[in-house]
Scaffold this motif. Structure first.
Motif, PDB file in Angstrom:
ATOM      1  N   ALA A 163       0.801  -1.178  -0.149  1.00  8.67           N
ATOM      2  CA  ALA A 163       0.039  -0.058   0.054  1.00  8.67           C
ATOM      3  C   ALA A 163       0.825   1.172   0.066  1.00  8.67           C
ATOM      4  O   ALA A 163       0.558   2.285  -0.508  1.00  8.67           O
ATOM      5  N   PHE A 164       1.919   1.386   0.562  1.00 11.36           N
ATOM      6  CA  PHE A 164       2.793   2.277   0.835  1.00 11.36           C
ATOM      7  C   PHE A 164       3.450   2.770  -0.764  1.00 11.36           C
ATOM      8  O   PHE A 164       3.572   3.621  -1.078  1.00 11.36           O
ATOM      9  N   GLN A 165       3.828   1.428  -1.306  1.00 12.05           N
ATOM     10  CA  GLN A 165       4.539   1.774  -2.649  1.00 12.05           C
ATOM     11  C   GLN A 165       3.491   2.293  -3.496  1.00 12.05           C
ATOM     12  O   GLN A 165       3.741   3.030  -4.488  1.00 12.05           O
ATOM     13  N   ALA A 166       2.191   1.558  -3.468  1.00 15.34           N
ATOM     14  CA  ALA A 166       1.138   2.217  -4.371  1.00 15.34           C
ATOM     15  C   ALA A 166       0.953   3.670  -4.035  1.00 15.34           C
ATOM     16  O   ALA A 166       0.714   4.436  -4.985  1.00 15.34           O
ATOM     17  N   TYR A 167       1.003   4.133  -2.684  1.00 18.16           N
ATOM     18  CA  TYR A 167       0.719   5.440  -2.531  1.00 18.16           C
ATOM     19  C   TYR A 167       1.953   6.339  -3.113  1.00 18.16           C
ATOM     20  O   TYR A 167       1.494   7.199  -3.620  1.00 18.16           O
ATOM     21  N   ARG A 168       3.181   6.030  -3.108  1.00 15.61           N
ATOM     22  CA  ARG A 168       4.221   6.613  -3.523  1.00 15.61           C
ATOM     23  C   ARG A 168       4.041   6.824  -5.172  1.00 15.61           C
ATOM     24  O   ARG A 168       4.099   7.865  -5.893  1.00 15.61           O
ATOM     25  N   ALA A 169       3.738   5.857  -5.770  1.00 11.63           N
ATOM     26  CA  ALA A 169       3.402   5.548  -7.142  1.00 11.63           C
ATOM     27  C   ALA A 169       2.370   6.472  -7.709  1.00 11.63           C
ATOM     28  O   ALA A 169       2.481   7.239  -8.816  1.00 11.63           O
ATOM     29  N   MET A 170       1.286   6.558  -6.948  1.00  9.81           N
ATOM     30  CA  MET A 170       0.114   7.399  -7.169  1.00  9.81           C
ATOM     31  C   MET A 170       0.650   8.793  -7.140  1.00  9.81           C
ATOM     32  O   MET A 170       0.186   9.696  -7.977  1.00  9.81           O
ATOM     33  N   THR A 171       1.384   9.149  -6.201  1.00  3.79           N
ATOM     34  CA  THR A 171       1.611  10.359  -5.913  1.00  3.79           C
ATOM     35  C   THR A 171       2.747  11.025  -7.236  1.00  3.79           C
ATOM     36  O   THR A 171       2.309  12.221  -7.677  1.00  3.79           O
ATOM     37  N   ALA A 172       3.655  10.092  -7.415  1.00  2.00           N
ATOM     38  CA  ALA A 172       4.405  10.483  -8.688  1.00  2.00           C
ATOM     39  C   ALA A 172       3.684  10.645  -9.945  1.00  2.00           C
ATOM     40  O   ALA A 172       4.043  11.393 -10.877  1.00  2.00           O
ATOM     41  N   ALA A 173       2.821   9.419 -10.029  1.00  2.00           N
ATOM     42  CA  ALA A 173       1.914   9.727 -11.303  1.00  2.00           C
ATOM     43  C   ALA A 173       1.052  10.993 -11.558  1.00  2.00           C
ATOM     44  O   ALA A 173       0.810  11.581 -12.485  1.00  2.00           O
ATOM     45  N   CYS A 174       0.427  11.426 -10.312  1.00  2.00           N
ATOM     46  CA  CYS A 174      -0.396  12.309 -10.293  1.00  2.00           C
ATOM     47  C   CYS A 174       0.367  13.809 -10.579  1.00  2.00           C
ATOM     48  O   CYS A 174      -0.077  14.593 -11.318  1.00  2.00           O
ATOM     49  N   MET A 175       1.628  13.878 -10.009  1.00  2.00           N
ATOM     50  CA  MET A 175       2.341  14.985 -10.290  1.00  2.00           C
ATOM     51  C   MET A 175       2.745  15.016 -11.823  1.00  2.00           C
ATOM     52  O   MET A 175       2.581  16.128 -12.580  1.00  2.00           O
ATOM     53  N   ALA A 176       3.166  13.972 -12.559  1.00  3.50           N
ATOM     54  CA  ALA A 176       3.561  13.782 -13.739  1.00  3.50           C
ATOM     55  C   ALA A 176       2.341  14.223 -14.705  1.00  3.50           C
ATOM     56  O   ALA A 176       2.315  15.013 -15.567  1.00  3.50           O
ATOM     57  N   LEU A 177       1.058  13.635 -14.406  1.00  4.62           N
ATOM     58  CA  LEU A 177      -0.194  13.897 -14.966  1.00  4.62           C
ATOM     59  C   LEU A 177      -0.529  15.435 -15.109  1.00  4.62           C
ATOM     60  O   LEU A 177      -1.128  16.228 -15.728  1.00  4.62           O
ATOM     61  N   ALA A 207      -6.751  10.134   2.405  1.00  6.21           N
ATOM     62  CA  ALA A 207      -6.933   8.712   3.079  1.00  6.21           C
ATOM     63  C   ALA A 207      -5.566   8.230   3.796  1.00  6.21           C
ATOM     64  O   ALA A 207      -5.711   7.627   4.956  1.00  6.21           O
ATOM     65  N   TYR A 208      -4.700   8.561   3.298  1.00  6.63           N
ATOM     66  CA  TYR A 208      -3.305   8.208   4.030  1.00  6.63           C
ATOM     67  C   TYR A 208      -3.135   8.887   5.467  1.00  6.63           C
ATOM     68  O   TYR A 208      -2.915   8.227   6.526  1.00  6.63           O
ATOM     69  N   ALA A 209      -3.476  10.244   5.378  1.00  9.05           N
ATOM     70  CA  ALA A 209      -3.180  10.872   6.729  1.00  9.05           C
ATOM     71  C   ALA A 209      -4.437  10.616   7.696  1.00  9.05           C
ATOM     72  O   ALA A 209      -4.021  10.400   8.881  1.00  9.05           O
ATOM     73  N   TRP A 210      -5.512  10.364   7.302  1.00  8.22           N
ATOM     74  CA  TRP A 210      -6.547   9.931   8.089  1.00  8.22           C
ATOM     75  C   TRP A 210      -6.408   8.428   8.675  1.00  8.22           C
ATOM     76  O   TRP A 210      -6.687   8.542  10.000  1.00  8.22           O
ATOM     77  N   THR A 211      -6.011   7.748   7.870  1.00  2.41           N
ATOM     78  CA  THR A 211      -5.592   6.342   8.409  1.00  2.41           C
ATOM     79  C   THR A 211      -4.315   6.244   9.229  1.00  2.41           C
ATOM     80  O   THR A 211      -4.623   5.654  10.484  1.00  2.41           O
ATOM     81  N   CYS A 212      -3.568   7.086   9.111  1.00  4.54           N
ATOM     82  CA  CYS A 212      -2.261   7.437  10.044  1.00  4.54           C
ATOM     83  C   CYS A 212      -2.769   8.118  11.385  1.00  4.54           C
ATOM     84  O   CYS A 212      -2.336   7.358  12.584  1.00  4.54           O
ATOM     85  N   LEU A 213      -3.867   8.939  11.325  1.00  5.81           N
ATOM     86  CA  LEU A 213      -4.287   9.482  12.707  1.00  5.81           C
ATOM     87  C   LEU A 213      -5.087   8.268  13.438  1.00  5.81           C
ATOM     88  O   LEU A 213      -5.152   8.255  14.631  1.00  5.81           O
ATOM     89  N   LYS A 214      -5.842   7.764  12.560  1.00  3.73           N
ATOM     90  CA  LYS A 214      -6.725   6.524  13.149  1.00  3.73           C
ATOM     91  C   LYS A 214      -6.037   5.674  14.073  1.00  3.73           C
ATOM     92  O   LYS A 214      -6.346   5.230  14.931  1.00  3.73           O
ATOM     93  N   LEU A 215      -4.891   4.926  13.428  1.00  5.08           N
ATOM     94  CA  LEU A 215      -4.249   4.209  13.883  1.00  5.08           C
ATOM     95  C   LEU A 215      -3.237   4.369  14.858  1.00  5.08           C
ATOM     96  O   LEU A 215      -2.667   3.601  15.475  1.00  5.08           O
TER      97      LEU A 215
END
Length: 267
Positions: free
Chosen positions: A207-221, A252-260
């Motif tokens: 999930a962390f690797q998917a999050y990193r890939a999503m962030t990089a893809a969003c920046m490029a797009l 979603a990442y930040a909210w889950t971190c706060l929750k856990l």
């Protein structure tokens, strides 16, 4: 009070700052050169070619791809599935290498079916766009092709689900402790709850690797769509869509971190 020059936090920042400044400077230089080049070039001919390619894709390539997609999906996945099923039937339950090989085959098939579903939704949106924008004109998509593509999309929608159900059932035979049905709306939650700590650790790393890939893809797009909005007739909606996905992922990442982080909290 004397400053602590050996503060590890400051030392780490000092070490990383020059590389960060270099990356920002190179990015700005690249963006400036690219922007100047696009302004200097005559893009009218390029826009015409882009429109012609888009028309061909939405009117012909998209609907025919939707029709061919389930055939290609089954052609790739079914041999892998039956190979894994045959291996599982002959598995003694002790050979760990054979069990890992079966699991790999099932995971590859699930990966393919997931990508096929995403591709089907994209092709449908392209087909709809071409059909609506060219309705009533000589460039209009043939009605038979449109409805054929629409029927094929329904097949594209349900075929991966049936195939994934077979794959999940086979995985549950490989690992009897697994729980959940593909047709259950809470399948992912039940499946996660049936995983042990080692499996949950792997899921977290993935999930962390998917999050990193999503962030990089969003920046490029965002860069691509921002330039498209400036130099072509793309508008701001493509960039907005990317930023919404980007923001949802961040939230979603930040909210889950706060929750856990709260004592006694669980997923």
């Amino acid at each position: 009070m004397m400053k602590n020059n050996n503060d590890p936090v400051k030392q780490e920042n000092k070490k990383a700052l020059p590389k960060f400044i270099l990356i920002v400077a190179l990015s700005l230089a690249f963006g400036g050169i690219l922007g100047f080049s696009l302004v200097s070039l005559n893009l009218e001919g390029f826009q015409e070619n882009l429109d012609a390619a888009g028309l061909f894709f939405t009117n012909y390539a998209a609907p025919w791809s939707i029709i061919a997609l389930p055939v290609a999906e089954f052609a790739v996945c079914l041999p892998i599935y039956f190979s894994a099923k045959k291996q599982l039937s002959a598995w003694d339950g002790e050979d760990e290498a054979a069990g890992n090989e079966i699991e790999t085959k099932l995971s590859v098939c699930i990966w393919i079916t997931g990508l096929a579903t995403v591709l089907a939704f994209f092709l449908l949106s392209a087909m709809f766009a071409g059909f609506v924008h060219n309705a009533g004109t000589p460039r209009m998509m043939p009605a038979a092709l449109f409805f054929g593509g629409l029927a094929a999309f329904l097949v594209d929608l349900f075929a991966p689900m049936v195939l994934q159900q077979k794959l999940v059932d086979l995985t549950k035979r490989l690992y009897p402790e697994k729980r959940g049905s593909v047709y259950d709306t809470k399948f992912q939650k039940k499946w996660y709850q049936s995983c042990d700590e080692a499996e949950r650790l792997i899921i977290g790393q993935c999930a962390f690797q998917a999050y990193r890939a999503m962030t990089a893809a969003c920046m490029a797009l965002w860069v691509v769509f921002a330039l498209g909005g400036m130099f072509f007739s793309w508008g701001f909606l493509p960039a907005l869509a990317v930023c919404i996905i980007w923001g949802v992922g961040q939230s979603a990442y930040a909210w889950t971190c706060l929750k856990l982080s709260k004592p006694g909290s669980t997923m």
